[in-house]
Design an enzyme around this catalytic site. Structure first.
Site, PDB file in Angstrom:
ATOM      1  N   HIS A  26       0.726  -1.251  -0.126  1.00  0.00           N
ATOM      2  CA  HIS A  26       0.052   0.076   0.068  1.00  0.00           C
ATOM      3  C   HIS A  26       0.966   1.283   0.049  1.00  0.00           C
ATOM      4  O   HIS A  26       1.463   1.506   1.000  1.00  0.00           O
ATOM      5  CB  HIS A  26      -0.814   0.114   1.253  1.00  0.00           C
ATOM      6  N   HIS A  40       1.700   5.334  -1.622  1.00  0.00           N
ATOM      7  CA  HIS A  40       1.144   6.536  -2.191  1.00  0.00           C
ATOM      8  C   HIS A  40       2.693   6.945  -2.886  1.00  0.00           C
ATOM      9  O   HIS A  40       3.491   7.617  -2.122  1.00  0.00           O
ATOM     10  CB  HIS A  40       0.551   7.584  -1.443  1.00  0.00           C
ATOM     11  N   LYS A  53      -8.999  -0.685  -6.337  1.00  0.00           N
ATOM     12  CA  LYS A  53      -9.230   0.002  -4.951  1.00  0.00           C
ATOM     13  C   LYS A  53     -10.448   0.761  -4.790  1.00  0.00           C
ATOM     14  O   LYS A  53     -11.162   1.529  -5.627  1.00  0.00           O
ATOM     15  CB  LYS A  53      -8.156   1.264  -4.739  1.00  0.00           C
ATOM     16  N   HIS A  66     -10.385   0.732   1.725  1.00  0.00           N
ATOM     17  CA  HIS A  66     -10.193   1.782   2.464  1.00  0.00           C
ATOM     18  C   HIS A  66     -11.395   1.657   3.631  1.00  0.00           C
ATOM     19  O   HIS A  66     -12.652   1.845   3.237  1.00  0.00           O
ATOM     20  CB  HIS A  66     -10.053   3.107   2.122  1.00  0.00           C
ATOM     21  N   HIS A  80      -4.641  -0.906   5.747  1.00  0.00           N
ATOM     22  CA  HIS A  80      -4.411  -0.054   6.911  1.00  0.00           C
ATOM     23  C   HIS A  80      -5.082  -0.181   8.266  1.00  0.00           C
ATOM     24  O   HIS A  80      -6.008   0.665   8.517  1.00  0.00           O
ATOM     25  CB  HIS A  80      -4.286   1.349   6.582  1.00  0.00           C
ATOM     26  N   ASP A  82       1.175   2.744   3.743  1.00  0.00           N
ATOM     27  CA  ASP A  82       0.356   3.689   3.448  1.00  0.00           C
ATOM     28  C   ASP A  82       1.317   5.055   3.549  1.00  0.00           C
ATOM     29  O   ASP A  82       0.612   5.937   3.884  1.00  0.00           O
ATOM     30  CB  ASP A  82      -0.605   3.588   4.460  1.00  0.00           C
TER      31      ASP A  82
END
Length: 345
Positions: A13, A15, A99, A136, A174, A247
């Site tokens: 995960h 970004h 996602k 999420h 997460h 994350d």
């Protein structure tokens, strides 16, 4: 133990953002991780296979010469996502997962799903072809307290979805609560959970005690100490349903240090050191390889990396820069708030 060697980890995960920010942060992930599931919440989001290919090309173009790294692309689920496009992207190897962002749940999620029933054709196709859904897991109802949104999501959205479509392979990303840990542990099949570095190390006091500290603010927000300890027990247990997803989510400091600061913590630079510290504290260093290097590939149907990484314990604490500079501006590095003596060799 003063040294440990494990297969090179993957980040399930991540970004990376885009443009100058991508160029500024990519090398930190590529140094310590062989592969990463890349989040699609750009502006505009990565919705189609063409979007995913273009974004992957930009990532590879930004990769510093001589570094190896494989971005595992995801598509951003909307109520209008085309099931045929998703299936084709997965069959070609271009896209690893889809996602699900509940609309408004986190950064750049306004295009997410409001009515899950409208996305069921895509989810049914994914279940048919064995394509994972990354979630999420928070509701966005303003009547629900922000510290309860994960637990309510599990009860009102995730559990009904799994009962309706038990063949769908789901990663609850997460996880921040004992509720999430217990739910994954109670599942018979087709459910796993990723856990971040920072949620293993901080609770909500880090954000609020002694003044507001925006660089510890993330979504899902850190919870009570009892929840953090539940995450640590799961991560260090050797249960293959739990694996690392950092994350890591960089934002420039002016967007964190303002009246309405962005959610996200940049941890790529020191995740492995922090994990070694956590696992050593819990007398579980022998299980670090499972959490960081083995269980994620098994869940996503990929081989374990052949390359290895060695972590060494040094007498003096490791020092990282307080912030890194990117073309978009400075990004503050995660401060674990305790001395960390492990470093990547």
């Amino acid at each position: 133990m003063v040294e440990i060697t494990i297969p090179k980890p993957d980040d399930w995960h991540l970004h990376l953002r885009d443009g100058a920010m991508l160029e500024g942060v990519l090398s930190y992930s590529a140094r310590d991780f062989a592969r990463a599931i890349i989040m699609p919440n750009l502006m505009p989001p990565v919705v189609t296979s063409a979007d995913a290919k273009a974004y992957r090309d930009r990532i590879m173009a930004a990769l510093p010469e001589g570094m190896g790294f494989t971005p595992l692309m995801t598509l951003y689920l909307t109520e209008g996502t085309d099931p045929a496009d998703v299936a084709s992207a997965h069959a070609s190897g271009l896209v690893t997962a889809v996602k699900l962002y509940p609309a408004g749940a986190t950064t750049n999620s306004s295009s997410g799903v409001r009515d899950l029933s409208k996305a069921m054709p895509v989810l049914e196709k994914m279940a048919e072809i064995g394509m994972p859904l990354c979630i999420h897991g928070e509701v966005t109802d303003p009547a629900v307290d922000i510290f309860d949104r994960e637990a309510v999501f599990i009860e009102t959205v995730l559990d009904p979805l799994r009962r309706q479509l038990p063949e769908l392979k789901i990663t609850l990303e997460h996880i921040t609560t004992s509720n999430g840990i217990d739910y994954v542990m109670g599942a018979d099949a087709n459910l796993a959970g990723s856990i971040t570095t920072h949620h293993l190390m901080i609770n909500r006091n880090a954000i609020l005690a002694g003044g507001i500290k925006p660089h510890y603010y993330c979504l899902p927000v850190a919870k009570r100490e009892s929840h953090r300890l539940a995450l640590r027990r799961a991560a260090t247990s050797g249960d293959s349903r739990f694996f690392l997803g950092t994350d890591s989510a960089p934002h420039v400091d002016p967007l964190k240090e303002c009246a309405c600061g962005c959610a996200g913590i940049f941890t790529s630079i020191n995740t492995l050191s922090c994990l070694a510290h956590v696992f050593e504290e819990d007398n579980a260093l022998a299980k670090l390889a499972g959490f960081a290097s083995l269980y994620g590939p098994a869940w996503y149907g990929l081989p374990v990396n052949i390359e290895t990484v060695t972590l060494k314990k040094r007498d003096q604490p490791v020092a990282w820069p307080e912030r890194i500079e990117t073309g978009d501006g400075p990004v503050t590095v995660f401060d674990p708030m305790v001395p960390i003596h492990w470093e990547v060799a």
